[in-house]
Write an enzyme that holds these catalytic residues in place. Structure first.
Site, PDB file in Angstrom:
ATOM      1  N   LYS A 182     -26.097 -31.732   3.117  1.00 31.88           N
ATOM      2  CA  LYS A 182     -27.022 -30.635   2.789  1.00 31.88           C
ATOM      3  C   LYS A 182     -26.235 -29.420   2.281  1.00 31.88           C
ATOM      4  CE  LYS A 182     -27.037 -28.320   7.180  1.00 31.88           C
ATOM      5  NZ  LYS A 182     -27.606 -27.394   8.086  1.00 31.88           N
ATOM      6  N   LYS A 217     -23.962 -23.105   4.460  1.00 30.82           N
ATOM      7  CA  LYS A 217     -23.135 -21.897   4.420  1.00 30.82           C
ATOM      8  C   LYS A 217     -21.711 -22.216   4.833  1.00 30.82           C
ATOM      9  CE  LYS A 217     -26.784 -18.986   6.234  1.00 30.82           C
ATOM     10  NZ  LYS A 217     -27.237 -19.076   7.618  1.00 30.82           N
ATOM     11  N   LYS A 252     -20.257 -31.252  14.747  1.00 25.86           N
ATOM     12  CA  LYS A 252     -19.270 -30.176  14.966  1.00 25.86           C
ATOM     13  C   LYS A 252     -18.015 -30.762  15.619  1.00 25.86           C
ATOM     14  CE  LYS A 252     -21.013 -26.141  13.649  1.00 25.86           C
ATOM     15  NZ  LYS A 252     -22.401 -25.776  13.933  1.00 25.86           N
TER      16      LYS A 252
END
Ligand code: TYM
Length: 346
Positions: free
Chosen positions: A211, A214, A112
């Protein structure tokens, strides 16, 4: 007795990775001798900025999606995390014993930070460029502690999760041990992950080294569980493959093709070897893509029809969530009472 807990963030639509990596298992784990708790983790969602209206609707949609995927409210407590206050309370207790260093090692946190330098989230971008990690939000850093509280408040023994959550579960196990040591008790037991086989680790259609997620800005990177068949076909036909001849499974050199084979294997519940046998007559990636998209569409068709039915009756979904929270609350309250006692807070 098996006690199962798992959660999913209500941000955007669930995708094929969520379904194959976790949700499909959630339904299967509802067995006679098990107690199952499944949560829409809205407190985790707000670790990034959310529009309240959108969040409210997404929570509802996610709950309907979970029911459509086979979560049975007669067997499981299905609820919103924020409606059972003990999650936040236990997270605070854990905050007071968990070393900052343990959280700094979390790879999701680290990624992040990296993303905040480069990508879309404006709020993160502004703060991180001006002051490094200093202005990233506390909640984002603390995310895994709340996750540990989610699990331990029900004294869960098993946690069905995808691969990307294993490190968070390790931290949860460490926090359980730490709490026991600090309070000279054996109050918490260490939960175990239930992780699907590697075929169910679903990668992005655009970049098979990442991966399926969303938060990927490209919708073409993922198959949403409620995409129309036409859209699914389009997305798979544009999936990244390679210039090699034929079809073979080789994650190292042919990650895109291998991801498609994995998806096929996962949706048909077959091993990679058996999936390859099905593909014997296919000669190129175009044919492979057709086979994969047919298999995906037919696998999720029943879930899609169930979802449409549930969306026609919003009050039913809200009722399920209310009852689920009430059920979860009973156990959560018992745990908090004991925890407060052990800490001298009673
Ligand atoms: P979330 O909302 O990102 O994802 C929900 C579940 O889907 C799995 N998953 C995948 N599996 C296979 N392939 C993929 N591409 C893929 N992408 C996601 C995730 O591993 C997860 O199991 N922190 C959690 C939510 C959470 C939680 C918990 C989970 C909060 N508290 C307590 C378990 C126990 C999360 O963000 O999941």
């Amino acid at each position: 007795q098996r006690i199962v807990f798992s959660g999913i963030q209500p941000t955007g639509s669930p995708h094929l990775g969520n379904f194959l990596g976790a949700l499909d298992n959630w339904a299967k784990l509802q067995q006679k001798d098990s107690v199952t708790y499944y949560s829409v983790v809205d407190l985790h969602a707000i670790t990034l900025p959310q529009d309240p209206k959108v969040l409210r609707q997404s929570k509802h949609d996610m709950a309907a999606a979970l029911l459509a995927c086979g979560v049975d409210p007669k067997q499981s407590a299905l609820f919103e995390q924020s409606k059972v206050r003990g999650h936040s309370e236990l997270a605070w207790i854990f905050n007071c014993i968990t070393p900052v260093g343990w959280l700094g090692r979390m790879t999701q946190w680290k990624s992040k930070i990296e993303k905040s330098h480069t990508s879309h989230a404006q709020a993160l971008l502004e703060t991180s460029t001006s002051a490094g990690t200093a202005s990233l939000k506390m909640g984002l850093f603390d995310y895994p502690v709340l996750q540990a509280a989610d699990i331990l408040i029900y004294k869960a023994t098993h946690v069905p999760i995808g691969d990307d959550q294993i490190q968070h579960l390790e931290l949860c196990r460490d926090i359980a041990t730490l709490f026991n040591n600090n309070t000279k008790s054996k109050y918490f037991t260490k939960p175990e992950a239930i992780s699907p086989p590697s075929t169910k680790r679903i990668m992005s259609l655009r970049d098979p080294s990442a991966k399926m997620s969303k938060s990927d800005p490209s919708d073409f990177s993922r198959i949403n569980l409620f995409d129309e068949p036409k859209v699914i076909q389009q997305k798979i036909s544009k999936a990244m493959t390679d210039g090699h001849k034929g079809i073979s499974f080789d994650t190292e050199n042919r990650p895109g093709v291998s991801n498609l084979i994995n998806i096929y294997a996962a949706v048909t519940n077959k091993s990679v070897d058996d999936a390859l046998k099905d593909m014997n007559g296919l000669h190129n990636s175009q044919q492979l893509k057709q086979a994969v998209s047919d298999a995906v569409i037919s696998r999720i068709h029943p879930i899609q029809s169930e979802y449409v039915k549930l969306q026609a009756d919003p009050s039913y979904v809200q009722q399920v969530l209310k009852e689920g929270a009430a059920k979860a609350q009973v156990t959560a309250d018992e745990t908090m009472e004991q925890v407060y006692k052990l800490m001298g807070l009673d």
